[in-house]
Design an enzyme around this catalytic site. Sequence first.
Site, PDB file in Angstrom:
ATOM      1  N   PRO A 162       0.826  -1.209   0.000  1.00  0.00           N
ATOM      2  CA  PRO A 162       0.000   0.000   0.000  1.00  0.00           C
ATOM      3  C   PRO A 162       0.860   1.259   0.000  1.00  0.00           C
ATOM      4  CG  PRO A 162       0.100  -0.922   2.199  1.00  0.00           C
ATOM      5  CD  PRO A 162       0.850  -1.871   1.310  1.00  0.00           C
ATOM      6  N   TYR A 175      -4.655  14.072 -13.386  1.00  0.00           N
ATOM      7  CA  TYR A 175      -5.689  13.028 -13.332  1.00  0.00           C
ATOM      8  C   TYR A 175      -7.093  13.606 -13.137  1.00  0.00           C
ATOM      9  CZ  TYR A 175      -1.401  10.757 -11.662  1.00  0.00           C
ATOM     10  OH  TYR A 175      -0.116  10.349 -11.481  1.00  0.00           O
ATOM     11  N   CYS A 202       2.237  29.208 -15.485  1.00  0.00           N
ATOM     12  CA  CYS A 202       1.684  29.699 -16.751  1.00  0.00           C
ATOM     13  C   CYS A 202       1.067  28.590 -17.590  1.00  0.00           C
ATOM     14  CB  CYS A 202       2.778  30.406 -17.532  1.00  0.00           C
ATOM     15  SG  CYS A 202       3.469  31.718 -16.553  1.00  0.00           S
ATOM     16  N   GLU A 203       0.047  27.961 -17.058  1.00  0.00           N
ATOM     17  CA  GLU A 203      -0.701  26.939 -17.781  1.00  0.00           C
ATOM     18  C   GLU A 203      -2.128  26.961 -17.270  1.00  0.00           C
ATOM     19  OE1 GLU A 203       0.600  23.307 -18.909  1.00  0.00           O
ATOM     20  OE2 GLU A 203       2.723  23.604 -18.456  1.00  0.00           O
ATOM     21  N   TYR A 209       1.630  11.098  -3.485  1.00  0.00           N
ATOM     22  CA  TYR A 209       1.810  11.575  -4.855  1.00  0.00           C
ATOM     23  C   TYR A 209       1.674  13.095  -4.945  1.00  0.00           C
ATOM     24  CZ  TYR A 209       1.110   6.579  -5.421  1.00  0.00           C
ATOM     25  OH  TYR A 209       1.218   5.217  -5.289  1.00  0.00           O
TER      26      TYR A 209
HETATM   27  N1  LLP Z   1       2.935  -1.341  -6.070  1.00  0.00           N
HETATM   28  C1  LLP Z   1       3.202  -1.041  -7.356  1.00  0.00           C
HETATM   29  C2  LLP Z   1       3.914  -2.012  -8.184  1.00  0.00           C
HETATM   30  C3  LLP Z   1       2.754   0.190  -7.894  1.00  0.00           C
HETATM   31  O1  LLP Z   1       3.006   0.474  -9.154  1.00  0.00           O
HETATM   32  C4  LLP Z   1       2.061   1.108  -7.060  1.00  0.00           C
HETATM   33  C5  LLP Z   1       1.622   2.398  -7.574  1.00  0.00           C
HETATM   34  C6  LLP Z   1       1.847   0.746  -5.713  1.00  0.00           C
HETATM   35  C7  LLP Z   1       2.286  -0.494  -5.256  1.00  0.00           C
HETATM   36  C8  LLP Z   1       1.143   1.640  -4.737  1.00  0.00           C
HETATM   37  O2  LLP Z   1      -0.162   1.894  -5.128  1.00  0.00           O
HETATM   38  P1  LLP Z   1      -1.138   2.693  -4.127  1.00  0.00           P
HETATM   39  O3  LLP Z   1      -1.374   1.807  -2.936  1.00  0.00           O
HETATM   40  O4  LLP Z   1      -0.480   3.961  -3.762  1.00  0.00           O
HETATM   41  O5  LLP Z   1      -2.365   2.909  -4.932  1.00  0.00           O
HETATM   42  N2  LLP Z   1       0.420   9.107  -9.172  1.00  0.00           N
HETATM   43  C9  LLP Z   1      -0.874   8.445  -9.146  1.00  0.00           C
HETATM   44  C10 LLP Z   1      -0.771   7.036  -8.609  1.00  0.00           C
HETATM   45  C11 LLP Z   1       0.244   6.174  -9.341  1.00  0.00           C
HETATM   46  C12 LLP Z   1       0.369   4.803  -8.763  1.00  0.00           C
HETATM   47  C13 LLP Z   1       1.515   4.076  -9.356  1.00  0.00           C
HETATM   48  N3  LLP Z   1       1.781   2.790  -8.794  1.00  0.00           N
HETATM   49  C14 LLP Z   1      -1.839   9.302  -8.337  1.00  0.00           C
HETATM   50  O6  LLP Z   1      -1.468  10.371  -7.848  1.00  0.00           O
HETATM   51  O7  LLP Z   1      -3.012   8.943  -8.211  1.00  0.00           O
END
Ligand code: LLP
Length: 427
Positions: free
Chosen positions: A288, A330, A356-357, A385
């Site tokens: 997570p 997103y 500036c966007e 993030y």
């Molecule tokens: N494991 C792997 C292999 C991953 O690629 C990711 C996230 C995670 C775990 C953790 O996922 P989480 O539990 O945080 O959902 N920047 C985007 C999210 C990109 C997620 C990429 N991979 C945002 O701000 O929503």
Amino acid sequence: MPRIPISSPRPFVYPTSGLPLHCGAVSLEALARRHGTPLYVYSADQILERLRLFQQALAGRDHLVCYAVKANSALAILKLLAGQGAGFDIVSGGELERVLAAAPEAAGRVVFSGVGKTAAEIDRALQAGILEFNVESEGELELLAARARKLKRTARFALRVNPDVFAETHPYISTGLREHKFGVDIRRALAIYKSVAGNRWLEPHGVSVHIGSQIRSADPFGAALERVYKLVRQLRREGIALKSIDAGGGLGIDYHTGAFNPAEKVAEWAAAVTGALEGFEGRLLLEPGRFLVAQAGALLARVLYVKRNGNKTFVVTDAAMNDLIRPALYQAHHEILPVQPRAGKPRTVDIVGPVCESGDFFAHDRKMLPLEPGDLIAVLDAGAYGMAQSSNYNTRMRPPEILVEGARARVIRRRETMADLLGPESI
Ligand code: LLP
């Protein structure tokens, strides 16, 4: 599944009416005065509470929470989590260096995911003795075997399989379909494990899966793990006994105000996953990211101007898309609160930054209590993030980060200076 009592989903509250927004016991106004804005503030207590939810939900079985470093890679946060037994999911050599710097004792609790590992990254991870490489292609498995032989270190690996399960989320953060670049097709996995069965430098240690991020329902996790467990049983019949199943990350939070009980979410997730793995006696790994840190963090910004263009009102703040890019990238929704609410009727405004966007916004057509220049706002759920995806676009210095632990607040990263930005360049 026992219900785990938990406090509110967010640590940012107005203690009593009239008082400004606080993070736990600490006033955000005081923090902004002391450290300036924009400013990231995180609650350590909240992060640990979330970690405990997973640990308690899985207490009955062998498991390891491997926090996804990419969500927020602040050294102090890594150290905090390592101190409570967490491992880490990394996706680059840089993230490995962060773990080694913050918690070297946790090297053996690291899983290394990612579709493009280089030989140098693999070497460093082998030398550090990480728990497992989550291998995403046959080419990578070949390279891993070659590097392991060269360094005379056995590489524990898991194939990251692509289960072809659809998970309802934003297309940029969905990863579990065959058309995505991640993992190997689950139908090919058995043959791949068998093809390296005799290799003395490769230990088939586990299997991993990650179907995407910000997934709100537990069902796709269960569906993916059923497919994974079927593979594990096939492998066992072939004499390949895996020690662990890595269920990945991806559990979503509620970015709106809606009623949301984190303990219930974790319990649902755990029921889906452990239900699908009934009979599996090995270790369950999970990765997570967002769920542990998103709601623990807020981005504080000061209102610079309030201006009208046509019939729209724009609130221009000193934070921008370079500090928090999620709305621009997103179309993500983040709740925004005035730190010291003013009396008056709510108005519909756009909250934007100075970059500036036109994509530089935090909210479009949002009903907000009156805001005036000098007011502070808090963009909520920015702990994941946020800083991790920040940049120096428009030659803006990145904000400092504050970690609140009980009644104590400390700077875990200072504000960048112009010297930090210009340092790597030459004329
Ligand atoms: N494991 C792997 C292999 C991953 O690629 C990711 C996230 C995670 C775990 C953790 O996922 P989480 O539990 O945080 O959902 N920047 C985007 C999210 C990109 C997620 C990429 N991979 C945002 O701000 O929503």
